[in-house]
Design an enzyme around this catalytic site. Structure first.
Site, PDB file in Angstrom:
ATOM      1  N   PHE A 155       1.825   3.643  -0.407  1.00  0.00           N
ATOM      2  CA  PHE A 155       2.630   4.855   0.004  1.00  0.00           C
ATOM      3  C   PHE A 155       4.036   4.812   0.073  1.00  0.00           C
ATOM      4  O   PHE A 155       4.885   5.505  -0.130  1.00  0.00           O
ATOM      5  CB  PHE A 155       2.873   4.472   2.183  1.00  0.00           C
ATOM      6  CG  PHE A 155       3.844   3.703   1.967  1.00  0.00           C
ATOM      7  CD1 PHE A 155       4.752   3.554   2.380  1.00  0.00           C
ATOM      8  CD2 PHE A 155       2.999   2.081   2.780  1.00  0.00           C
ATOM      9  CE1 PHE A 155       5.548   3.006   2.735  1.00  0.00           C
ATOM     10  CE2 PHE A 155       4.311   1.279   2.758  1.00  0.00           C
ATOM     11  CZ  PHE A 155       5.217   1.322   2.458  1.00  0.00           C
ATOM     12  N   GLU A 182      -2.883   7.568   1.971  1.00  0.00           N
ATOM     13  CA  GLU A 182      -3.673   8.769   3.210  1.00  0.00           C
ATOM     14  C   GLU A 182      -1.831   8.586   3.947  1.00  0.00           C
ATOM     15  O   GLU A 182      -2.264   9.705   4.672  1.00  0.00           O
ATOM     16  CB  GLU A 182      -4.701   8.058   3.984  1.00  0.00           C
ATOM     17  CG  GLU A 182      -4.457   7.288   4.980  1.00  0.00           C
ATOM     18  CD  GLU A 182      -5.057   5.736   4.365  1.00  0.00           C
ATOM     19  OE1 GLU A 182      -5.212   4.823   4.762  1.00  0.00           O
ATOM     20  OE2 GLU A 182      -4.435   5.547   2.789  1.00  0.00           O
ATOM     21  N   SER A 232      -0.301  -4.725  -1.745  1.00  0.00           N
ATOM     22  CA  SER A 232       0.426  -6.116  -0.553  1.00  0.00           C
ATOM     23  C   SER A 232      -0.904  -7.178  -1.665  1.00  0.00           C
ATOM     24  O   SER A 232      -1.931  -6.140  -1.918  1.00  0.00           O
ATOM     25  CB  SER A 232      -0.252  -5.830   0.403  1.00  0.00           C
ATOM     26  OG  SER A 232      -1.413  -5.704   0.787  1.00  0.00           O
ATOM     27  N   CYS A 287       8.552  -2.697  -3.929  1.00  0.00           N
ATOM     28  CA  CYS A 287       8.257  -4.056  -4.629  1.00  0.00           C
ATOM     29  C   CYS A 287       8.985  -4.854  -5.745  1.00  0.00           C
ATOM     30  O   CYS A 287       8.845  -5.465  -5.704  1.00  0.00           O
ATOM     31  CB  CYS A 287       6.751  -3.471  -5.046  1.00  0.00           C
ATOM     32  SG  CYS A 287       7.288  -2.637  -7.119  1.00  0.00           S
ATOM     33  N   GLU A 389       5.520 -11.132   2.945  1.00  0.00           N
ATOM     34  CA  GLU A 389       6.268  -9.980   2.376  1.00  0.00           C
ATOM     35  C   GLU A 389       6.988  -8.982   3.485  1.00  0.00           C
ATOM     36  O   GLU A 389       5.728  -8.490   4.103  1.00  0.00           O
ATOM     37  CB  GLU A 389       5.641  -9.582   1.250  1.00  0.00           C
ATOM     38  CG  GLU A 389       6.092  -8.244   0.563  1.00  0.00           C
ATOM     39  CD  GLU A 389       5.265  -7.602  -0.207  1.00  0.00           C
ATOM     40  OE1 GLU A 389       5.728  -6.965  -0.871  1.00  0.00           O
ATOM     41  OE2 GLU A 389       3.893  -7.437   0.428  1.00  0.00           O
TER      42      GLU A 389
END
Length: 503
Positions: A155, A182, A232, A287, A389
């Protein structure tokens, strides 16, 4: 008024060159600035994925046999359309992701650079050759496309990350199926429309919206040859293991805990500016965001923390569409609550809350998914705010007694996406560059994202697979090598050029 799903615009798929809204299940797409459901997204079934794969396989034969000149002509045309409609893509990103318009424009621009790199793929597809490797024997090598490849994207960069993948995959001669997040699905459809307008044959590029059902269908489909993923680490590991178990080539980029090591000789004003931008840009949902700072020496730690907090406190937080906003909301209410929960946990574990962004209310957007910039100081490596994270505007600050202690701390972290050092000492910078166990390194650069002609990817738990995305490694991933060894018999009567003769 409560809006029911039937009142909402449906974001569907793109299959066989046309929009497709077939679905038995739908998901909500929120406006993160207001917290309201803005539209709904079709969630693909395994049968929907199969239709896209069959269309891709059928289109592959013609596309892979098209000349490099024809394929790159389509990519060139797409580049022009994308550049002309950059703001349209950016507005869709801001509406569904929440990042500021400037940030969204920057995302599309970075993706556009990969499109431009793909325009020159003919040079990168060249093979090699050797003459007379044995008597009258020659050998040549070629790169050929794989077939049907898929991209499963996150996303946080709904335009850029897909553009890390499909421009090169298409230019190399593959068909491509994109499964975007989504949470912000609309940018993918606009990109599909522009590819069609650029002349890409129907079926060569498809979009299937969806959740884990669609992901698993792609990972296990016998006609999908390769899968690229960014997300992830737990999901990256699952993607890689499932795809390879089903005979597919896979590259799966995972999570990160990117560090900045700040040495006593660093310009602390420069470092503070860079760290605040790298930690809180895009609300920390990157990221490559700096999420952990390691300072060497107590004096450095205290001075830097004060400067970072000062800059973070001055940031204007608001809806991404507002030109005054410097940081937008998080993408979902769950993401907002996750960050708030980690702040509370860090405080319980002994961290000092130097700046608390919890409970931030933006006037006129009281239901938005906002968390202000947050800084936790006096963090230690055993704390959950350091180990995990978090993916939000939460910066943790740790202290080290020496360069070696700080570097060892960074290298002990299971993630290895990116790392940066701030220093005025060239020897220290060189030592850091050589010894740090991360795939992308910055020296006085907080977010060392490579240009399109280099490759993006980390080490350790930040990457599953051996090839990074875009650049030369991207071309290698989306092609496979073939070596041809040939011998031609010597003609008995000299060389025959095939000219017509008279008898």
């Amino acid at each position: 008024m409560t809006v029911t799903p039937t009142d909402l615009q449906t974001v569907g798929h793109w299959i066989a060159g046309a929009p497709d809204t077939a679905a038995e299940r739908f998901g909500d797409v929120h406006d993160p600035a207001t917290g309201q459901v803005a539209r709904r997204v079709a969630l693909a079934s395994a049968a929907d994925v199969d239709r896209a794969v069959r269309a891709a396989r059928e289109a592959y034969a013609g596309w892979s046999s098209a000349s490099l000149a024809k394929r790159t002509a389509v990519i060139f045309a797409y580049r022009e359309l994308l550049a002309a409609r950059l703001d349209d893509v950016a507005r869709l990103i801001t509406a569904e992701h929440g990042k500021t318009l400037d940030d969204a424009r920057g995302e599309v621009q970075r993706g556009l650079e990969v499109v431009e790199f793909a325009c020159g793929v003919a040079h990168l597809m060249k093979g090699e050759g050797s003459e007379q490797i044995s008597t009258r024997v020659d050998s040549t090598s070629y790169r050929q496309p794989l077939g049907v490849v898929a991209g499963i994207t996150p996303f946080n960069f709904p335009a850029m990350v897909p553009m890390w993948m499909y421009p090169l995959a298409l230019a190399c001669g593959n068909s491509f199926i994109l499964k975007p997040s989504e949470k912000d699905p609309s940018a993918a459809l606009l990109m599909a429309e522009m590819l069609a307008e650029a002349g890409l044959p129907a079926g060569v590029f498809s979009v299937v919206q969806g959740d884990k059902v669609a992901v698993d269908a792609l990972l296990t489909h016998p006609e999908v040859d390769a899968v690229s993923f960014v997300g992830s680490t737990p999901v990256a590991k699952y993607i890689y293991e499932t795809a390879t178990a089903h005979g597919k080539r896979a590259q799966a980029l995972g999570g990160a805990k990117n560090h900045a090591l700040v040495l006593p000789d660093a310009n602390l004003d420069v470092a503070a500016d860079a760290i605040a931008s790298a930690a809180f840009g895009s609300a920390g949902q990157r990221c490559m965001a700096i999420s952990a700072v390691v300072t060497v020496g107590d004096g450095t730690a205290q001075a830097l923390a004060a400067k970072v907090v000062e800059r973070a406190r001055a940031l204007t937080v608001g809806p991404g569409a507002d030109p005054q906003s410097e940081m937008g909301p998080l993408v979902t209410v769950e993401a907002r609550d996750r960050v708030a929960g980690y702040v509370a946990r860090g405080e319980e574990e002994g961290a000092t809350v130097a700046l608390d962004g919890r409970g931030l209310v933006v006037g006129g957007h009281e239901e938005g998914f906002f968390v202000g910039p947050t800084v936790l100081d006096d963090v230690t490596p055993d704390m959950s705010v350091y180990r995990d994270e978090i993916f939000g505007p939460l910066l943790v600050m740790l202290r080290a007694g020496s360069f070696d202690e700080g570097l060892d701390l960074i290298n002990a972290n299971p993630y290895g996406n990116g790392a940066a050092v701030f220093t005025s000492d060239g020897g220290a910078a060189r030592e850091f560059r050589s010894r740090v166990t991360a795939g992308m390194v910055g020296i006085n650069v907080p977010i060392p994202v490579p240009m399109a002609y280099y490759s993006f990817g980390g080490w350790k738990d930040s990457l599953f697979g051996d090839l990074h995305v875009h650049g030369r490694e991207g071309v290698l991933f989306y092609t496979r090598g073939k070596v041809v060894t040939e011998r031609w018999p010597k003609r008995a009567h000299g060389v025959d050029y095939g000219f017509p003769t008279q008898s």
